[in-house]
Design an enzyme around this catalytic site. Structure first.
Site, PDB file in Angstrom:
ATOM      1  N   ASP A 449       0.829  -1.203   0.000  1.00  0.00           N
ATOM      2  CA  ASP A 449       0.000   0.000   0.000  1.00  0.00           C
ATOM      3  C   ASP A 449       0.866   1.257   0.000  1.00  0.00           C
ATOM      4  O   ASP A 449       2.068   1.215   0.325  1.00  0.00           O
ATOM      5  CB  ASP A 449      -0.893  -0.023   1.256  1.00  0.00           C
ATOM      6  CG  ASP A 449      -2.206   0.709   1.065  1.00  0.00           C
ATOM      7  OD1 ASP A 449      -2.300   1.541   0.146  1.00  0.00           O
ATOM      8  OD2 ASP A 449      -3.129   0.453   1.861  1.00  0.00           O
ATOM      9  N   ASP A 512     -11.008   1.768  -2.935  1.00  0.00           N
ATOM     10  CA  ASP A 512     -11.536   1.477  -1.597  1.00  0.00           C
ATOM     11  C   ASP A 512     -13.056   1.435  -1.614  1.00  0.00           C
ATOM     12  O   ASP A 512     -13.683   0.984  -0.660  1.00  0.00           O
ATOM     13  CB  ASP A 512     -11.068   2.549  -0.599  1.00  0.00           C
ATOM     14  CG  ASP A 512      -9.669   2.261  -0.068  1.00  0.00           C
ATOM     15  OD1 ASP A 512      -9.189   1.125  -0.260  1.00  0.00           O
ATOM     16  OD2 ASP A 512      -9.058   3.164   0.530  1.00  0.00           O
TER      17      ASP A 512
HETATM   18  C1  GLA Z   1      -5.787   1.789   2.369  1.00  0.00           C
HETATM   19  C2  GLA Z   1      -6.211   0.633   1.495  1.00  0.00           C
HETATM   20  C3  GLA Z   1      -7.263  -0.177   2.218  1.00  0.00           C
HETATM   21  C4  GLA Z   1      -6.702  -0.669   3.530  1.00  0.00           C
HETATM   22  C5  GLA Z   1      -6.239   0.504   4.371  1.00  0.00           C
HETATM   23  C6  GLA Z   1      -5.508   0.037   5.619  1.00  0.00           C
HETATM   24  O1  GLA Z   1      -6.822   2.721   2.501  1.00  0.00           O
HETATM   25  O2  GLA Z   1      -6.681   1.084   0.260  1.00  0.00           O
HETATM   26  O3  GLA Z   1      -7.670  -1.268   1.418  1.00  0.00           O
HETATM   27  O4  GLA Z   1      -5.628  -1.544   3.283  1.00  0.00           O
HETATM   28  O5  GLA Z   1      -5.340   1.345   3.634  1.00  0.00           O
HETATM   29  O6  GLA Z   1      -5.082   1.077   6.400  1.00  0.00           O
END
Ligand code: GLA
Length: 693
Positions: A449, A512
């Site tokens: 990420d 997301d």
């Molecule tokens: C980001 C990712 C999510 C999740 C969060 C965790 O927003 O896109 O899918 O992994 O971080 O903090």
């Protein structure tokens, strides 16, 4: 195949159905003579007899037709190559100095007529794909100079009767929204100034003459293979010449090129296709499956991700409970998301401390990993290694490791700062930390990420390039040392999706936003360039935790089946009936996923209408899957037949659920009637197999 005609100073780069013709004029300007359908040598030569752009006293007629568009002389259009020499001179005066060539690669060499700077244009073709890849290499043997712009490629379009630009716009939770509209005169710049590819724009563009449809018409497209800041300029001159020029970096970032140094730009891919936007997308998908993705032949497993179920409230017990439920429904890869490491019990601490939280995992990750493996699934782990929370042991030990300026506040976003990967000791730490994590734990998959953009960058502007180069280098080394590990690219959802990251990862987290209705539009935009094989799509709870929309269970599944199916709901709260239905739907996906992941995608009906549908056809045409969605029904509107694509009109196809026989000729003309339930949010998966004989 690349053909060179040295007498006419011409190069012809041919793909299976298109070609790209370059010509060096009497002043050594490198012109794009043709980008379009395939031409023979003789036909390409005849292009030289066509009337050249008129000479106008106010400007260079070559403006807008150059493949190597360097700043200088009477050229006032967009220049893909701009430098400032040590004495302040800005014009380039390039002379041709030679070429190198193989069947698939061409390098054209240029040198400045006064300053010791050389520029090489590199081209690559693939034989089984119409993509032409181009990048630039600059070498400075003189005093340090400033590179203001070094685009990877400038694509020159032929004169068309009109110009229309297609691209995607977006934001967090609403990525890849397709935008299609007339290309205005002047310069239209798509860009990211964030240090990462971005949610707001994606580094590709398509241009057509304004009449192309999903199924008909010529489309000129390009895509940049770069995961940092970038800029793509679509220029429409008053003379109706149009160029697409793309490269790393953004305004006003410049780079110093010291004595003896070279700058190698990332590649930009160009593609000419006929057969409309659908055909352009399929050509891009096919190219990525053949030449970009590292393990394209593999089938992506059905994944479970714990983020929406547990948030930061992670423990061995809660993860094991989820894993047991996930295994029962046929999940093949269990991913523990954020909250497992350091003091990461919320988003204000722990980033940078990549060891299991001792209270949550007193015996390390081993017990969870073993249990997941015992359940027959692979194990995946979330990391965000380019980041640090100020409240972390790493930051306390190395506060100078983050991108910052001494007289400016360190802007925090989500309580975190960005590590400066252009610093060698930070790059070493990053590699060592992840290498150890993978060596000590039996991890099969990383969700990598990157949750915030750069701020306070400088003074060394190379950071914008070197951060990405280090990221690529670390990914490449980790993959080589741990060849069984697969990687998902994530950046607060779909903030890092591009041809550069896809060369070194196996799938991406699309958004997301897991609301199935919103997803239809996000997935439609995503599919314009990127294949379903890499598009991570989760089924989550209803009402959706972000949008509060209530969407029926099957509809949520069917939407996620259009990509790499995953589950992200709070499984311990699902009813037994839902868990059972989920197992049936996962099994149904497994029967058709070879079509979704390796087949050809036809966008049958776009998601803005009442009814939308997408088809995935096996490469040999022997079977297909159709996913159909009706959002809401209006009184008196009967669903139209969904006209399928790519079928054999003479063949018969059997529906694998009902046993009904359909005729290709009828499916192609009258369409498929999906027999959707009468209410809102009706959806269906139809699997048809061609009858033998
Ligand atoms: C980001 C990712 C999510 C999740 C969060 C965790 O927003 O896109 O899918 O992994 O971080 O903090």
């Amino acid at each position: 195949m690349i053909v060179h005609d040295p007498d006419r100073r011409l190069w012809i780069l041919s793909g299976p159905s298109s070609c790209y013709v370059l010509h060096l004029d009497e002043a050594d300007r490198l012109r794009t003579l043709h980008w379009g359908p395939r031409l023979s040598h003789e036909q390409a030569l005849s292009l030289l007899r066509l009337p050249q752009p008129e000479h106008r006293s106010m400007e260079d007629p070559a403006d807008g037709v150059l493949d190597l568009a360097s700043a200088g002389g009477l050229r006032y259009g967009q220049a893909g190559l701009q430098v400032r020499f040590a004495d302040g001179t800005r014009d380039l005066d390039l002379g041709y100095s030679g070429e190198r060539r193989t069947d698939r690669e061409l390098v054209l060499e240029f040198a400045d007529r006064h300053y010791p700077l050389t520029a090489e244009c590199h081209y690559r073709i693939y034989g089984d794909s119409d993509v032409v890849e181009r990048h630039l290499v600059l070498r400075n043997a003189g005093e340090p100079l400033t590179v203001a712009r070094a685009d990877s490629a400038t694509w020159v379009l032929p004169r068309l009767s009109g110009y229309r630009l297609s691209c995607v716009r977006g934001q967090w939770m609403a990525e890849t929204r397709l935008h299609r509209g007339e290309l205005p005169y002047g310069e239209t710049t798509l860009t990211s100034r964030r240090g990462v590819t971005s949610h707001q724009a994606n580094p590709w563009a398509m241009v057509d003459d304004g009449t192309a449809s999903e199924e008909h018409g010529a489309v000129y497209s390009c895509a940049l293979a770069w995961s940092g800041s970038w800029r793509l300029t679509a220029q429409r001159l008053p003379t109706e010449r149009v160029t697409l020029s793309a490269g790393a970096g953004h305004d006003p970032v410049t780079w110093e090129l010291g004595a003896g140094e070279e700058l190698v730009t990332p590649a930009c891919a160009g593609l000419y296709t006929e057969g409309g936007f659908g055909s352009a997308s399929r050509a891009w998908h096919d190219h990525q499956l053949r030449h970009v993705l590292p393990h394209a032949g593999e089938t992506r497993p059905v994944l479970y991700n714990s983020w929406e179920a547990t948030g930061f409230d992670v423990s061995l017990e809660s993860q094991v409970k989820l894993a047991e439920k996930a295994a029962q429904m046929g999940v093949e890869l269990f991913v523990m998301d954020d909250g497992w490491f350091g003091a990461r019990t919320h988003d204000a601490a722990g980033l940078g401390d990549w060891h299991p939280n001792p209270h949550r995992f007193p015996h390390g990750l081993g017990p969870l990993i073993n249990r997941v493996h015992e359940l027959g699934m692979r194990f995946g782990l979330w990391v965000e290694p380019e980041m640090v929370n100020p409240d972390s042991d790493l930051y306390r030990a190395h506060p100078d490791w983050v991108i910052h300026r001494p007289h400016r506040a360190r802007t925090e976003h989500r309580n975190q700062l960005v590590l400066d990967l252009s610093r060698p000791q930070v790059a070493d730490w990053l590699h060592r930390t992840l290498d150890e994590l993978l060596a000590k734990n039996d991890i099969d998959f990383l969700k990598w990420d990157m949750n915030r953009p750069f701020t306070e960058a400088g003074p060394d502007e190379r950071l914008w390039l070197d951060h990405v180069r280090t990221l690529y280098d670390v990914l490449d080394r980790l993959r080589a040392a741990h060849p069984h590990v697969r990687i998902e690219s994530c950046s607060s959802g779909g903030g890092r999706v591009d041809l550069g990251i896809l060369r070194r990862t196996d799938q991406v987290w699309t958004s997301d936003n897991t609301d199935a209705l919103d997803r239809l539009e996000i997935q439609h935009g995503f599919s314009q360039l990127y294949p379903a094989r890499v598009m991570g799509a989760w089924v989550t709870d209803s009402p959706n935790p972000y949008t509060r929309r209530q969407v029926p269970f099957d509809f949520r599944f069917h939407v996620a089946m259009a990509g790499a199916l995953a589950i992200g709901g709070a499984l311990t709260e699902w009813s037994q009936a839902d868990l059972d239905r989920a197992a049936e739907l996962v099994a149904a996906y497994k029967r058709i996923r070879h079509l979704v992941q390796h087949g050809r995608q036809y966008r049958l009906l776009p998601p803005d209408g009442e009814l939308s549908a997408v088809e995935y056809l096996a490469p040999d045409g022997g079977q297909l899957a159709v996913l159909a969605f009706r959002r809401a029904r209006r009184f008196g509107h009967a669903d139209p037949g969904i006209r399928l694509r790519g079928l054999d009109a003479q063949a018969r196809y059997r529906d694998q659920t009902t046993g009904q026989i359909h005729h290709g000729a009828v499916l192609l003309t009258h369409g498929l009637f999906a027999d959707l339930a009468p209410g809102d949010y009706a959806s269906a998966l139809i699997h048809l197999i061609r009858e033998k004989g």
